[in-house]
Design a protein around this motif. Sequence first.
Motif, PDB file in Angstrom:
ATOM      1  N   GLU A   1      42.343  51.877  36.209  1.00 23.44           N
ATOM      2  CA  GLU A   1      42.411  51.472  36.985  1.00 23.44           C
ATOM      3  C   GLU A   1      40.730  50.969  37.212  1.00 23.44           C
ATOM      4  O   GLU A   1      41.304  49.981  38.064  1.00 23.44           O
ATOM      5  N   LYS A   2      40.329  50.748  37.453  1.00 19.28           N
ATOM      6  CA  LYS A   2      38.592  50.306  37.516  1.00 19.28           C
ATOM      7  C   LYS A   2      38.912  49.357  37.161  1.00 19.28           C
ATOM      8  O   LYS A   2      38.705  48.103  37.478  1.00 19.28           O
ATOM      9  N   ALA A   3      40.064  48.365  35.576  1.00 21.38           N
ATOM     10  CA  ALA A   3      39.778  47.613  35.029  1.00 21.38           C
ATOM     11  C   ALA A   3      41.060  46.991  35.733  1.00 21.38           C
ATOM     12  O   ALA A   3      40.525  45.419  35.784  1.00 21.38           O
ATOM     13  N   ARG A   4      41.514  47.418  36.177  1.00 21.69           N
ATOM     14  CA  ARG A   4      42.611  46.579  37.414  1.00 21.69           C
ATOM     15  C   ARG A   4      42.071  46.503  37.910  1.00 21.69           C
ATOM     16  O   ARG A   4      42.319  44.716  38.165  1.00 21.69           O
ATOM     17  N   ASN A   5      41.565  46.440  38.481  1.00 20.10           N
ATOM     18  CA  ASN A   5      41.041  46.101  39.772  1.00 20.10           C
ATOM     19  C   ASN A   5      40.232  45.142  39.673  1.00 20.10           C
ATOM     20  O   ASN A   5      40.166  44.135  40.552  1.00 20.10           O
ATOM     21  N   ALA A   6      39.234  45.150  38.623  1.00 21.68           N
ATOM     22  CA  ALA A   6      38.332  43.798  38.456  1.00 21.68           C
ATOM     23  C   ALA A   6      39.255  43.032  38.254  1.00 21.68           C
ATOM     24  O   ALA A   6      39.070  41.426  38.480  1.00 21.68           O
ATOM     25  N   ALA A   7      40.277  43.343  37.251  1.00 23.12           N
ATOM     26  CA  ALA A   7      41.776  42.380  36.640  1.00 23.12           C
ATOM     27  C   ALA A   7      42.434  41.024  37.999  1.00 23.12           C
ATOM     28  O   ALA A   7      41.930  39.644  37.765  1.00 23.12           O
ATOM     29  N   ARG A   8      42.163  42.015  38.538  1.00 19.96           N
ATOM     30  CA  ARG A   8      42.987  41.607  40.324  1.00 19.96           C
ATOM     31  C   ARG A   8      42.360  40.799  40.938  1.00 19.96           C
ATOM     32  O   ARG A   8      42.777  39.860  41.878  1.00 19.96           O
ATOM     33  N   SER A   9      40.522  41.430  41.140  1.00 17.63           N
ATOM     34  CA  SER A   9      39.449  40.513  41.574  1.00 17.63           C
ATOM     35  C   SER A   9      39.850  39.378  41.517  1.00 17.63           C
ATOM     36  O   SER A   9      39.564  38.372  42.071  1.00 17.63           O
ATOM     37  N   ILE A  10      39.903  38.788  40.042  1.00 13.66           N
ATOM     38  CA  ILE A  10      40.329  37.847  39.474  1.00 13.66           C
ATOM     39  C   ILE A  10      41.002  37.144  40.207  1.00 13.66           C
ATOM     40  O   ILE A  10      41.413  35.473  39.945  1.00 13.66           O
ATOM     41  N   VAL A  11      42.346  37.806  39.727  1.00 12.34           N
ATOM     42  CA  VAL A  11      43.722  36.862  40.714  1.00 12.34           C
ATOM     43  C   VAL A  11      43.030  35.646  41.692  1.00 12.34           C
ATOM     44  O   VAL A  11      43.855  35.423  42.577  1.00 12.34           O
ATOM     45  N   ASP A  12      43.033  37.200  42.722  1.00 18.39           N
ATOM     46  CA  ASP A  12      42.545  36.852  44.199  1.00 18.39           C
ATOM     47  C   ASP A  12      41.785  35.843  44.198  1.00 18.39           C
ATOM     48  O   ASP A  12      42.117  34.725  45.053  1.00 18.39           O
ATOM     49  N   ALA A  13      40.309  35.498  43.194  1.00 19.74           N
ATOM     50  CA  ALA A  13      39.346  34.523  43.441  1.00 19.74           C
ATOM     51  C   ALA A  13      40.208  33.165  42.807  1.00 19.74           C
ATOM     52  O   ALA A  13      39.982  31.865  42.827  1.00 19.74           O
ATOM     53  N   ALA A  14      41.092  33.399  41.784  1.00 19.14           N
ATOM     54  CA  ALA A  14      42.110  32.285  41.571  1.00 19.14           C
ATOM     55  C   ALA A  14      42.912  31.921  42.580  1.00 19.14           C
ATOM     56  O   ALA A  14      42.709  30.418  42.488  1.00 19.14           O
ATOM     57  N   ARG A  15      43.692  32.393  42.994  1.00 16.24           N
ATOM     58  CA  ARG A  15      44.043  31.670  44.560  1.00 16.24           C
ATOM     59  C   ARG A  15      43.726  31.593  45.523  1.00 16.24           C
ATOM     60  O   ARG A  15      44.092  30.041  45.956  1.00 16.24           O
ATOM     61  N   SER A  16      41.672  32.334  45.615  1.00 20.98           N
ATOM     62  CA  SER A  16      40.887  31.432  46.742  1.00 20.98           C
ATOM     63  C   SER A  16      41.000  30.114  46.199  1.00 20.98           C
ATOM     64  O   SER A  16      41.114  29.426  47.555  1.00 20.98           O
ATOM     65  N   ILE A  17      40.631  29.983  45.195  1.00 18.77           N
ATOM     66  CA  ILE A  17      40.359  28.118  44.706  1.00 18.77           C
ATOM     67  C   ILE A  17      41.445  27.697  45.379  1.00 18.77           C
ATOM     68  O   ILE A  17      41.103  26.349  45.708  1.00 18.77           O
TER      69      ILE A  17
END
Length: 92
Positions: free
Chosen positions: A71-87
């Motif tokens: 779950e921690k690894a998944r949440n970290a990976a999702r934060s990358i997706v969120d950052a990419a969407r913001s960009i």
Amino acid sequence: MDPFTENATRETNQKALESLPTKQIALFACDVARLTLPLFEQQFPEDKRPRTAIETTELFVYGKATLEHLEKARNAARSIVDAARSIVDAAT
């Protein structure tokens, strides 16, 4: 007909994937994700979140990581997706 050929339809591929065991699908997803790591790590050499997510998923499949680790690894990976969407949103 081989369900993984170029000529297979999306629906056929979906049915083929659904017939596989969950662990096999997870490992397949890790293999595919690992193909993109060189591109990501070239742009962001200090960001180990994608690699950690892939490796943790593989460890989980083999019973060497806990659900909490996953779950921690998944949440970290999702934060990358969120950052990419913001960009992307900022650029459009």
